[in-house]
Design a protein around this motif. Structure first.
Motif, PDB file in Angstrom:
ATOM      1  N   ILE A 162      -7.999  27.795  30.455  1.00 26.46           N
ATOM      2  CA  ILE A 162      -7.351  28.312  29.255  1.00 26.46           C
ATOM      3  C   ILE A 162      -7.274  27.203  28.217  1.00 26.46           C
ATOM      4  N   GLU A 163      -7.689  27.519  27.003  1.00 25.61           N
ATOM      5  CA  GLU A 163      -7.683  26.560  25.905  1.00 25.61           C
ATOM      6  C   GLU A 163      -6.807  27.109  24.782  1.00 25.61           C
ATOM      7  N   LEU A 164      -5.827  26.324  24.367  1.00 29.02           N
ATOM      8  CA  LEU A 164      -4.881  26.735  23.337  1.00 29.02           C
ATOM      9  C   LEU A 164      -5.131  25.954  22.050  1.00 29.02           C
ATOM     10  N   SER A 165      -4.834  26.583  20.943  1.00 28.73           N
ATOM     11  CA  SER A 165      -5.085  25.967  19.635  1.00 28.73           C
ATOM     12  C   SER A 165      -3.843  25.240  19.129  1.00 28.73           C
ATOM     13  N   PRO A 166      -4.040  24.034  18.568  1.00 30.49           N
ATOM     14  CA  PRO A 166      -2.928  23.320  17.934  1.00 30.49           C
ATOM     15  C   PRO A 166      -2.702  23.819  16.513  1.00 30.49           C
ATOM     16  N   ARG A 167      -1.665  23.277  15.865  1.00 30.51           N
ATOM     17  CA  ARG A 167      -1.358  23.624  14.476  1.00 30.51           C
ATOM     18  C   ARG A 167      -1.339  22.361  13.633  1.00 30.51           C
ATOM     19  N   LEU A 168      -1.650  22.520  12.361  1.00 25.53           N
ATOM     20  CA  LEU A 168      -1.524  21.424  11.404  1.00 25.53           C
ATOM     21  C   LEU A 168      -0.224  21.623  10.626  1.00 25.53           C
ATOM     22  N   ILE A 169       0.658  20.635  10.692  1.00 27.60           N
ATOM     23  CA  ILE A 169       1.942  20.681   9.985  1.00 27.60           C
ATOM     24  C   ILE A 169       1.841  19.747   8.789  1.00 27.60           C
ATOM     25  N   VAL A 170       1.786  20.332   7.599  1.00 23.98           N
ATOM     26  CA  VAL A 170       1.553  19.550   6.377  1.00 23.98           C
ATOM     27  C   VAL A 170       2.877  19.020   5.844  1.00 23.98           C
ATOM     28  N   ARG A 171       2.925  17.701   5.630  1.00 23.76           N
ATOM     29  CA  ARG A 171       4.113  17.053   5.072  1.00 23.76           C
ATOM     30  C   ARG A 171       3.684  16.131   3.926  1.00 23.76           C
ATOM     31  N   ALA A 172       4.533  15.170   3.603  1.00 24.45           N
ATOM     32  CA  ALA A 172       4.346  14.406   2.375  1.00 24.45           C
ATOM     33  C   ALA A 172       3.276  13.321   2.437  1.00 24.45           C
ATOM     34  N   SER A 173       2.820  12.950   3.638  1.00 27.76           N
ATOM     35  CA  SER A 173       1.921  11.793   3.753  1.00 27.76           C
ATOM     36  C   SER A 173       0.480  12.087   3.395  1.00 27.76           C
ATOM     37  N   SER A 174       0.183  13.335   3.042  1.00 31.95           N
ATOM     38  CA  SER A 174      -1.199  13.675   2.711  1.00 31.95           C
ATOM     39  C   SER A 174      -1.269  14.507   1.426  1.00 31.95           C
ATOM     40  N   ALA A 175      -0.541  14.061   0.424  1.00 28.11           N
ATOM     41  CA  ALA A 175      -0.555  14.766  -0.863  1.00 28.11           C
ATOM     42  C   ALA A 175      -1.947  14.709  -1.473  1.00 28.11           C
ATOM     43  N   PRO A 176      -2.275  15.650  -2.367  1.00 29.49           N
ATOM     44  CA  PRO A 176      -3.607  15.640  -3.000  1.00 29.49           C
ATOM     45  C   PRO A 176      -3.891  14.312  -3.706  1.00 29.49           C
ATOM     46  N   ARG A 177      -5.129  13.877  -3.601  1.00 31.39           N
ATOM     47  CA  ARG A 177      -5.524  12.617  -4.227  1.00 31.39           C
ATOM     48  C   ARG A 177      -5.634  12.812  -5.736  1.00 31.39           C
ATOM     49  N   VAL A 178      -5.116  11.829  -6.462  1.00 29.47           N
ATOM     50  CA  VAL A 178      -5.156  11.915  -7.932  1.00 29.47           C
ATOM     51  C   VAL A 178      -5.997  10.784  -8.485  1.00 29.47           C
ATOM     52  N   VAL A 185       0.856  -1.190   0.000  1.00 24.95           N
ATOM     53  CA  VAL A 185       0.000   0.000   0.000  1.00 24.95           C
ATOM     54  C   VAL A 185       0.889   1.236   0.000  1.00 24.95           C
ATOM     55  N   ARG A 186       0.713   2.097  -0.984  1.00 25.59           N
ATOM     56  CA  ARG A 186       1.557   3.285  -1.106  1.00 25.59           C
ATOM     57  C   ARG A 186       0.964   4.453  -0.303  1.00 25.59           C
ATOM     58  N   VAL A 187       1.842   5.083   0.479  1.00 29.65           N
ATOM     59  CA  VAL A 187       1.451   6.266   1.253  1.00 29.65           C
ATOM     60  C   VAL A 187       2.204   7.448   0.671  1.00 29.65           C
ATOM     61  N   PRO A 188       1.485   8.474   0.160  1.00 29.18           N
ATOM     62  CA  PRO A 188       0.053   8.754   0.287  1.00 29.18           C
ATOM     63  C   PRO A 188      -0.797   8.367  -0.927  1.00 29.18           C
ATOM     64  N   THR A 189      -0.208   7.759  -1.955  1.00 32.37           N
ATOM     65  CA  THR A 189      -0.960   7.529  -3.194  1.00 32.37           C
ATOM     66  C   THR A 189      -2.216   6.685  -2.957  1.00 32.37           C
ATOM     67  N   ASP A 190      -2.051   5.577  -2.220  1.00 33.72           N
ATOM     68  CA  ASP A 190      -3.187   4.698  -1.948  1.00 33.72           C
ATOM     69  C   ASP A 190      -3.884   5.043  -0.632  1.00 33.72           C
ATOM     70  N   LEU A 191      -3.114   5.513   0.328  1.00 34.25           N
ATOM     71  CA  LEU A 191      -3.661   5.803   1.661  1.00 34.25           C
ATOM     72  C   LEU A 191      -2.938   7.004   2.251  1.00 34.25           C
ATOM     73  N   ALA A 192      -3.661   8.104   2.429  1.00 35.29           N
ATOM     74  CA  ALA A 192      -3.092   9.281   3.103  1.00 35.29           C
ATOM     75  C   ALA A 192      -3.188   9.080   4.616  1.00 35.29           C
ATOM     76  N   VAL A 193      -2.175   9.559   5.328  1.00 41.96           N
ATOM     77  CA  VAL A 193      -2.145   9.387   6.784  1.00 41.96           C
ATOM     78  C   VAL A 193      -1.771  10.712   7.441  1.00 41.96           C
ATOM     79  N   VAL A 194      -2.562  11.103   8.434  1.00 38.13           N
ATOM     80  CA  VAL A 194      -2.252  12.256   9.282  1.00 38.13           C
ATOM     81  C   VAL A 194      -2.103  11.752  10.705  1.00 38.13           C
TER      82      VAL A 194
END
Length: 393
Positions: free
Chosen positions: A377-393, A304-313
């Protein structure tokens, strides 16, 4: 006629003025000049040092060499701890107990945040516990000093929150004679469910951000994998499902697993991947990094190719960037949690010192700074975008 006690802000302004006038001042001198107890002076000094207004020296404080003064009083408590700097000295230094469930994953950065915010003016005593109620209670009791322990001034705690035993623990923490601030946890106690003070990440927001990201990348059939033992899982699941419903995504997989170090992990991870294949999931949000990395490795072994077949966050972003491919991840503001919790506790202690000073002035009964509202007090997290969630083709 009894002279009216100065307001806390007025007293601290007089304290700063005295230090500026003399270059430096000892706790005993400030106590005499201000007409308050040494305890009140120590609390004021700890707060002003944490905010960068003053600089600690042995037994007292001085104006920082960099020239900061009243104008530097911004209310922030960020900076780098000086490990070799002298404390206030002896009992002049605040001592804070810190109880965390792990000292090797997630929590080291929280600990560093608290340590750095301390500026050396606060002594932190760290104890590692677990997610077990009895162990947390034992560690807290040792810090409080019932059995000859250090007798801390306040507590930073990350206790279990689920189940009747955790509820009992919350009642016990709320009943302690010293202030408690929760880290990455929320608890309410008493007949009116009054909250304890806390600093926590909005994990539902974080998982919702990840879900929006997957949708933006073209994924419609999504899945969620959370840890059966983590107190964070419920909020992660809540945010994921809410946003998936909002966006009309098909949640084709929603599973809880044992953590990576459990003997059953390999079998459960295989079951997750089997289920992904059965339902046609094209993207997963996995809590936490360790489980996400292991799932990616097992997926690749299956072809299974990541992210081609399965994106992972991943969720946590402790080591997600070191995976192959590097994993997109939600990053909670861990250092800010530790720093914010320490600042909140310091301000609660200052409020108690103000109340004690007022009591000393009018001769009334002891008070505990109850006029200061409980802070959540509630703090907000961040989303760090890397290679495992490339756009689906």
């Amino acid at each position: 006629m009894t002279e009216e006690a100065p307001l806390p802000s007025e007293r601290r302004a007089r304290l700063i003025a005295r230090v500026r006038e003399t270059g430096s001042a000892r706790v005993s001198d400030l106590s005499r000049v201000l007409g308050v107890t040494p305890v009140t002076v120590r609390r004021d000094l700890a707060l002003l040092v944490a905010e960068g207004v003053l600089e600690k020296v042995h037994g007292g404080a001085r104006i920082p060499a960099r020239g900061a003064g009243i104008g530097a009083h911004t209310g922030a408590s960020t900076g780098i701890v000086q490990p070799d700097a002298a404390p206030f000295g002896g009992t002049d230094q605040l001592t804070i107990g810190m109880v965390v469930p792990s000292i090797d994953y997630y929590w080291p950065e929280v600990i560093r945040g608290a340590r750095d915010a301390a500026h050396g003016a606060v002594r932190l005593i760290l104890r590692g516990a677990s997610y077990e109620v009895d162990q947390v209670r034992r560690q807290v009791a040792a810090l409080v000093g019932d059995d000859g322990g250090p007798g801390v001034d306040g507590l930073l705690v990350a206790p279990p929150v689920d189940g009747p035993e955790a509820a009992d623990l919350g009642e016990w923490l709320a009943g302690l004679s010293l202030p408690v601030v929760l880290m990455e946890r929320r608890l309410a106690t008493g007949p009116y469910r009054e909250p304890l003070e806390s600093v926590a990440t909005d994990h539902a927001l974080g998982s919702g951000m990840a879900t929006r990201h997957l949708a933006e990348r073209g994924h419609r059939r999504v899945g969620l994998v959370t840890s059966r033992t983590s107190p964070t899982s419920a909020a992660v699941r809540r945010g994921f499902l809410a946003v998936a419903e909002e966006l009309g995504l098909d949640v084709v997989l929603d599973l809880e697993t044992v953590p990576l170090f459990d003997a059953d992990w390999a079998d459960e991870a295989a079951a997750v991947l089997d289920r992904c294949a059965e339902v046609g999931a094209t993207a997963l949000l996995v809590h936490s990094d360790r489980e996400a990395i292991s799932l990616v490795e097992q997926a690749q072994e299956r072809g299974v190719r990541v992210p081609t077949d399965l994106a992972v966050v991943a969720y946590d972003d402790e080591v997600a960037g070191l995976a192959d491919p590097p994993l997109t991840a939600v990053r909670p503001p861990k250092a800010a949690i530790g720093a914010g919790a320490l600042e909140l506790l310091t301000r609660r202690l200052a409020a108690r010192a103000d109340a004690a000073a007022a009591r000393d002035s009018d001769g009334g009964d002891a008070v505990t700074g109850a006029d200061r509202p409980v802070h959540r007090i509630e703090l907000s997290p961040r989303l760090i975008v890397r290679a495992s969630s490339a756009p689906r083709v």
